[in-house]
Write a protein that holds these residues in place. Structure first.
Motif, PDB file in Angstrom:
ATOM      1  N   VAL A   1       0.666  -1.227   0.499  1.00 33.51           N
ATOM      2  CA  VAL A   1      -0.349  -0.105   0.112  1.00 33.51           C
ATOM      3  C   VAL A   1       1.319   1.141   0.503  1.00 33.51           C
ATOM      4  O   VAL A   1       0.767   2.137  -0.025  1.00 33.51           O
ATOM      5  CB  VAL A   1      -0.576  -0.161   1.156  1.00 33.51           C
ATOM      6  N   ASP A   2       1.614   0.939   0.624  1.00 30.92           N
ATOM      7  CA  ASP A   2       2.980   2.292   0.741  1.00 30.92           C
ATOM      8  C   ASP A   2       3.708   1.916  -1.181  1.00 30.92           C
ATOM      9  O   ASP A   2       4.065   0.997  -2.093  1.00 30.92           O
ATOM     10  CB  ASP A   2       4.893   2.081   1.104  1.00 30.92           C
ATOM     11  N   ALA A   3       2.994   3.373  -1.817  1.00 30.89           N
ATOM     12  CA  ALA A   3       3.622   3.567  -3.492  1.00 30.89           C
ATOM     13  C   ALA A   3       4.952   2.931  -3.612  1.00 30.89           C
ATOM     14  O   ALA A   3       5.578   2.394  -4.760  1.00 30.89           O
ATOM     15  CB  ALA A   3       2.780   4.321  -4.355  1.00 30.89           C
ATOM     16  N   ALA A   4       5.499   3.991  -3.359  1.00 28.58           N
ATOM     17  CA  ALA A   4       7.100   3.643  -2.983  1.00 28.58           C
ATOM     18  C   ALA A   4       8.047   2.483  -3.106  1.00 28.58           C
ATOM     19  O   ALA A   4       8.824   2.157  -3.568  1.00 28.58           O
ATOM     20  CB  ALA A   4       8.059   4.433  -1.999  1.00 28.58           C
ATOM     21  N   LEU A   5       7.579   1.116  -2.768  1.00 26.95           N
ATOM     22  CA  LEU A   5       7.615   0.404  -2.168  1.00 26.95           C
ATOM     23  C   LEU A   5       6.905  -1.014  -3.260  1.00 26.95           C
ATOM     24  O   LEU A   5       7.302  -2.482  -3.081  1.00 26.95           O
ATOM     25  CB  LEU A   5       6.898  -0.732  -0.743  1.00 26.95           C
ATOM     26  N   THR A   6       6.036  -0.480  -4.197  1.00 20.94           N
ATOM     27  CA  THR A   6       5.405  -1.422  -4.858  1.00 20.94           C
ATOM     28  C   THR A   6       5.593  -1.500  -6.156  1.00 20.94           C
ATOM     29  O   THR A   6       6.741  -0.311  -6.341  1.00 20.94           O
ATOM     30  CB  THR A   6       4.151  -1.387  -4.997  1.00 20.94           C
ATOM     31  N   THR A   7       5.763  -3.019  -7.076  1.00 15.74           N
ATOM     32  CA  THR A   7       6.303  -2.835  -8.015  1.00 15.74           C
ATOM     33  C   THR A   7       5.232  -2.896  -9.296  1.00 15.74           C
ATOM     34  O   THR A   7       5.201  -3.469 -10.334  1.00 15.74           O
ATOM     35  CB  THR A   7       7.416  -3.916  -8.642  1.00 15.74           C
ATOM     36  N   ARG A   8       4.004  -2.375  -8.560  1.00 17.05           N
ATOM     37  CA  ARG A   8       2.457  -2.957  -9.703  1.00 17.05           C
ATOM     38  C   ARG A   8       2.853  -1.361  -9.766  1.00 17.05           C
ATOM     39  O   ARG A   8       3.660  -0.585  -9.775  1.00 17.05           O
ATOM     40  CB  ARG A   8       1.586  -3.146  -8.388  1.00 17.05           C
ATOM     41  N   GLU A   9       1.454  -1.005 -10.470  1.00 11.49           N
ATOM     42  CA  GLU A   9       1.284   0.034 -11.251  1.00 11.49           C
ATOM     43  C   GLU A   9       1.062   0.747 -10.503  1.00 11.49           C
ATOM     44  O   GLU A   9       0.096   0.451  -9.573  1.00 11.49           O
ATOM     45  CB  GLU A   9       0.075   0.225 -12.308  1.00 11.49           C
ATOM     46  N   TYR A  10       1.483   1.992  -9.663  1.00 16.06           N
ATOM     47  CA  TYR A  10       1.510   2.854  -8.709  1.00 16.06           C
ATOM     48  C   TYR A  10       0.500   4.164  -8.938  1.00 16.06           C
ATOM     49  O   TYR A  10       0.127   4.885  -7.920  1.00 16.06           O
ATOM     50  CB  TYR A  10       2.915   3.709  -8.187  1.00 16.06           C
ATOM     51  N   ASP A  11      -0.096   4.096 -10.332  1.00 20.47           N
ATOM     52  CA  ASP A  11      -0.848   5.642 -10.155  1.00 20.47           C
ATOM     53  C   ASP A  11      -2.510   5.221 -10.037  1.00 20.47           C
ATOM     54  O   ASP A  11      -3.077   6.590 -10.084  1.00 20.47           O
ATOM     55  CB  ASP A  11      -0.611   6.258 -11.760  1.00 20.47           C
ATOM     56  N   ARG A  12      -3.082   4.433  -9.926  1.00 26.05           N
ATOM     57  CA  ARG A  12      -4.281   4.493 -10.460  1.00 26.05           C
ATOM     58  C   ARG A  12      -4.680   3.090  -8.787  1.00 26.05           C
ATOM     59  O   ARG A  12      -5.235   2.095  -9.200  1.00 26.05           O
ATOM     60  CB  ARG A  12      -4.666   2.609 -11.349  1.00 26.05           C
ATOM     61  N   TRP A  13      -4.903   4.426  -8.307  1.00 32.78           N
ATOM     62  CA  TRP A  13      -5.326   4.172  -7.404  1.00 32.78           C
ATOM     63  C   TRP A  13      -6.924   3.468  -6.255  1.00 32.78           C
ATOM     64  O   TRP A  13      -7.316   3.064  -5.550  1.00 32.78           O
ATOM     65  CB  TRP A  13      -4.966   5.302  -5.834  1.00 32.78           C
TER      66      TRP A  13
END
Length: 741
Positions: free
Chosen positions: A405-417
Motif C-alpha cells: 500500500v506504500d506506493a514507493a515499495l511496490t512494483t505494481r502500477e502505482y498511479d491508479r489508486w
C-alpha cells in the motif's frame, strides 16, 4: 392409537402449549412493534425535521435503508429466537417438568417437533403482523413507492432465515444442557464460537507467523457465525445498481434508481437449510437424552472436555492479544494467555458444577492443556518451522513482483489508486490472482525483488516482535516448477530509516527497468484510441485551469511519442528533475461530465475511468515538448522574475536535518512550522527542487517519498496568484539554512 387420533391429540396439545406461551407471543409482538414500525416512525420524523437540508435522493435512500436493512429487526429477531427456544424447552432443565412432559402420550420425536413448532409460532406471526404494519406506515406517510414486492419477499426470507438458524442453535443448546444457565453459555458459544475461533487463529498467525498472514486473512469465514454473516449482509442493503439490466431480482423506484439484494437470498436459503439440519440433529439427540441427567450442566458427558478446551483457547488467545496490544511486550502476551486459560477453567467448572467451590476441580485436564499449549505456542514463538524466514533459492525463481500500500515499495502500477490493483489495505485474494497472472520476468528486476525479500527475512529474524503494525510489502514469486511462493514482510520500523530508503530505491530500480517501462507506466498503458483529448497542467500555472488539446490525432501523436521517449528515463534523472508538465488523458464524454460536476473554471484530475491517466512530461523528452508547443502549450518551470516571496511549511517531528532542527526553536507539540523567505537571491535554490502539488501525483513514488523525507510543503506568492508545491530535494539549501541561522 390410530394416526388420526394421534394427530388430533398432537393438535390439542399444541394449542394448549401455545395458550400457555401466550405471554411470549405478546412479548414478541411488542418487541417487534418497537423494532419495525416504531423505529421507522421515529426515523421518518427525524427525516421530516431535516427535509430542507437533504435532497430527495438522500431521503429516499434513508427510507429504503430503514425498510430493507434495519439492524434493529435483525437484533430483535435473534434475541427472540434465543428467548423462544429457551422458554419452550425450559422443562428439560427442571426434573419435575421433564417427568411430566415425558409422561404425555406422545413419542419423544412428536414431543420435540410440537415444542419446536410452538417456539416458532410465538414469533413468526408477530413478525408478519408487524411487517404488514410497517408497510401500512410507509403507505400512510406517503412513501408507498418504497414498497417493492420482490424486495419485501427477499427481506422476509433473509430475516426469517436469521431467526431459523439462531433458533435451531438455541434449541440444540437446550437439549445438550441440563440447566438453563449452562444452556445460555453453550448457546452463546455455538452462536459465535466458530467465528471467534477463526479470529483467534488469525491473531496467533498475526503474532507468530506474520509472513503467512497474507494467505489466510482474506478468507471469507462468515459462514462460521450466522450473526456475523447476516449482520454484514443486511447492514449494507439495499445496494444501488447503476445499470439498466442488473442481474438477479431487483426493484425500481420512481426516479429510475434500481435496488437489489447482493445475492443474500441464496445464502439465506442455505441458512434455512442449515437450520433444518440442526433441528434434525437436535431431534436425534433429544431421543437419546436421558431424563435422569436433568440438572447436570452438560447432559452428554463426552462434550464437557471439548467445550472446556474451546473456552480456554478463546479466552487465552484473546486476553493474551489484548495485553500485547496494550503493552507491546511479548512477555505480557504469555501472561495474558495463562490468565485467560485459568479464568476460563474456573468459569466453566463453576457452570458445570453450579458450585463456586468447583472452580479448581479437574486440574489434570487443566495442566494437560497448559503443557500442550505451552509446547505449541513456544514452537510458534521460536518459529521452529522457519516459515517466516524461508525463501526459495534465486535459481528457482522464474518471475516476481511486490505489492504494498506504500506506493514507493511496490512494483505494481502505482498511479491508479482507484483500481483493483491498489486496495486501501493488504493484499486480497482477487489481487493475488491478478498479480500471479502478470509477474515481472526480467532478470535484473527479479534480483532487486529477491534482495527486498532477503531484507524482509532479516527483519523477521531480528524484529518479529514489533512488526505487526508496520508497513507491509507482499512478495510473490513464480517458481520454475510452476508453483507460487507468497510471503508478507514488514518494515523493521515505520520511521524513515536507512532500511526503508534502501528498499524504496530497489523498488524504483524495478519500476525503471526496461520491462516495466514497456508495460506498466501510464505512458505505456494508455490506449490512444480511447483518448478524445488531453488536459495539460504546468508547474508554472498559478491557477488550476490547464490547457486543453481537443485534436484527437494530435493527442494520439503526442502520447505515442511520449511512450517512446519515456523508455529512456532513469531513476537518477527523475529524482533530480521534477516534471515540467502533466498530461491527463480524457476519454469520450469525460470533459463534459467534469464541467457539469465541477465549479466554474475548476476540474478534477482524479482518474475516473480506465482510459484516464496522469502522465508526467520531463524536460529531456524534447520531441514530446516540441509537439506540445505546436499545440500552443507553454512549457516553463518556476521562474523567479515575478516571485514576491516563498513560504516553506515543514513538520518538526519528521525533519531529519539536524542543522535545521538546531537553527529553529520548535515546540514538541507543534505540528507544523512556517518560514517565509523574501530574499530573492535564495529563490533559485529553492525552486530548483520544487514541483507543483497538483501535478505531484504523476511523479514516481520515490520522488514523492523524497519529498516526504524532508517534509516540506510550500507556497509561492507570485504576481498572478499563489502556487502550492512540494520541495523535492534531499538536503535543505545552504543559503536557506544560513537564513534560518
Amino acid at each position: 392409537m390410530s394416526q388420526k387420533k394421534l394427530a388430533s391429540k398432537t393438535s390439542i396439545l399444541l394449542r394448549r402449549e401455545l395458550h400457555r406461551q401466550f405471554p411470549l407471543c405478546i412479548l414478541s409482538f411488542f418487541v417487534l412493534l418497537a423494532a419495525m414500525p416504531g423505529v421507522s416512525f421515529v426515523s421518518m420524523q427525524a427525516l421530516e425535521l431535516q427535509i430542507d437540508s437533504l435532497s430527495d435522493q438522500e431521503i429516499l435512500e434513508e427510507l429504503l435503508r430503514g425498510l430493507y436493512a434495519s439492524s434493529w429487526t435483525i437484533l430483535m429477531l435473534g434475541l427472540l429466537a434465543v428467548i423462544a427456544a429457551t422458554t419452550v424447552f425450559h422443562y428439560l432443565h427442571v426434573k419435575q417438568q421433564t417427568d411430566f412432559y415425558h409422561a404425555l402420550p406422545l413419542s419423544r420425536w412428536e414431543l420435540f417437533w410440537k415444542q419446536s413448532l410452538t417456539g416458532i409460532l410465538t414469533v413468526v406471526p408477530a413478525y408478519v403482523i408487524n411487517l404488514i404494519l410497517l408497510c401500512l406506515l410507509y403507505t400512510v406517510k406517503g412513501h408507498g413507492e418504497c414498497l417493492i414486492v420482490v424486495l419485501l419477499l427477499q427481506k422476509t426470507v433473509v430475516e426469517l432465515g436469521l431467526f431459523a438458524v439462531v433458533y435451531a442453535i438455541s434449541v440444540l443448546a437446550c437439549i445438550l444442557c441440563g440447566s438453563t444457565l449452562a444452556s445460555l453459555v453453550v448457546n452463546f458459544g455455538l452462536q459465535v464460537g466458530g467465528y471467534a475461533l477463526w479470529k483467534s487463529i488469525l491473531i496467533l498467525f498475526q503474532t507468530f507467523y506474520p509472513a503467512r498472514l497474507l494467505l489466510i486473512r482474506n478468507r471469507d469465514m462468515s459462514w462460521l457465525g450466522p450473526w456475523k454473516h447476516h449482520w454484514n449482509a443486511m447492514r449494507y442493503m439495499p445496494d444501488v445498481v447503476g445499470v439498466d439490466e442488473p442481474l438477479g431480482i431487483v426493484g425500481r423506484v420512481s426516479n429510475g434508481t434500481i435496488y437489489q439484494y447482493n445475492n443474500v437470498l441464496v445464502i439465506s436459503l442455505a441458512y434455512v437449510l442449515a437450520a433444518a439440519v440442526l433441528l434434525a440433529l437436535a431431534a436425534v439427540l433429544y431421543r437419546q437424552r436421558k431424563s435422569e441427567r436433568t440438572g447436570n450442566a452438560i447432559v452428554f458427558r463426552g462434550l464437557r472436555l471439548p467445550i472446556k478446551y474451546l473456552a480456554m483457547t478463546l479466552c487465552g488467545v484473546i486476553l493474551g492479544w489484548i495485553l500485547l496490544w496494550m503493552t507491546d511486550v511479548w512477555v505480557m502476551m504469555f501472561v495474558g494467555m495463562a490468565a485467560g486459560v485459568i479464568f476460563a477453567q474456573c468459569v466453566i467448572e463453576i457452570v458445570f458444577a453450579l458450585d463456586f467451590r468447583a472452580m479448581f476441580s479437574h486440574q489434570l485436564s487443566l495442566w494437560l492443556y497448559i503443557v500442550v499449549a505451552a509446547v505449541v505456542v513456544g514452537a510458534m514463538h521460536v518459529d521452529i518451522t522457519q516459515y517466516n524466514v524461508t525463501l526459495p533459492s534465486r535459481s528457482e525463481i522464474a518471475a516476481a513482483d511486490i505489492y504494498s500500500v506504500d506506493a514507493a515499495l511496490t512494483t505494481r502500477e502505482y498511479d491508479r489508486w482507484e483500481d483493483s490493483t491498489s486496495p486501501a489495505s493488504g493484499m486480497t485474494k482477487a489481487l493475488l490472482e491478478e498479480i500471479e497472472g502478470s509477474l515481472l520476468t526480467d532478470s535484473h528486476s527479479i534480483d532487486e525483488i529477491y534482495s527486498m525479500a532477503q531484507r524482509g527475512v532479516q527483519s523477521m529474524r531480528d524484529y518479529r516482535e514489533t512488526l505487526a503494525d508496520n508497513t507491509e510489502y507482499d512478495v510473490v514469486f513464480r517458481l520454475k516448477d510452476g508453483s507460487t511462493f507468497v510471503r508478507a514482510f514488514y518494515l523493521a520500523s515505520d520511521d524513515l530509516s536507512e532500511e526503508y530508503n534502501v528498499l524504496t530505491k530497489r523498488a524504483a530500480e524495478v519500476r525503471f527497468s526496461e520491462e516495466y517501462l514497456q508495460s506498466r507506466t501510464p505512458a505505456a498503458r494508455v490506449n490512444t484510441s480511447e483518448v478524445e483529448m488531453l488536459l495539460v497542467e504546468s508547474s508554472s500555472q498559478a491557477e488550476c485551469a490547464g490547457d486543453l488539446i481537443e485534436d484527437q490525432e494530435a493527442a494520439a501523436e503526442i502520447l505515442d511519442t511520449l511512450r517512446e521517449e519515456s523508455m529512456q528515463l532513469t531513476v537518477e534523472y527523475v529524482t533530480g528533475h521534477p516534471p515540467v508538465l502533466m498530461l491527463h488523458t480524457l476519454p469520450s464524454g469525460a470533459w463534459e461530465a467534469r464541467k457539469a460536476n465541477a465549479a466554474p473554471g475548476m476540474h478534477s484530475l482524479a482518474c475516473d475511468s480506465r482510459a484516464e491517466y496522469n502522465i508526467p512530461v520531463y524536460a529531456c523528452e524534447k520531441a514530446t515538448i516540441k509537439l506540445l508547443k505546436k499545440q500552443g502549450i507553454s512549457v516553463t518551470r518556476f521562474t523567479t522574475s515575478d516571485v514576491k516571496s516563498i513560504t516553506l511549511c515543514y513538520y518538526p517531528d519528521k525533519v531529519e536535518d539536524k542543522t535545521l532542527k538546531n537553527a529553529v526553536s520548535l515546540a514538541e507539540d507543534e505540528e507544523e512550522q512556517y518560514v517565509t523567505v523574501a530574499d530573492s537571491s535564495q529563490f533559485d535554490d529553492i525552486l530548483a527542487g520544487a514541483v507543483a502539488s497538483r501535478i505531484l501525483d504523476c511523479c514516481d513514488p520515490i520522488v514523492q517519498k523524497n519529498g516526504v523525507a524532508t517534509t516540506y510543503d510550500g507556497y509561492l506568492d507570485r504576481t498572478d496568484g499563489t502556487i502550492e508545491y512540494q520541495y523535492m530535494k534531499d538536503k535543505v539549501p545552504g543559503g536557506l539554512q544560513a537564513y534560518w541561522e
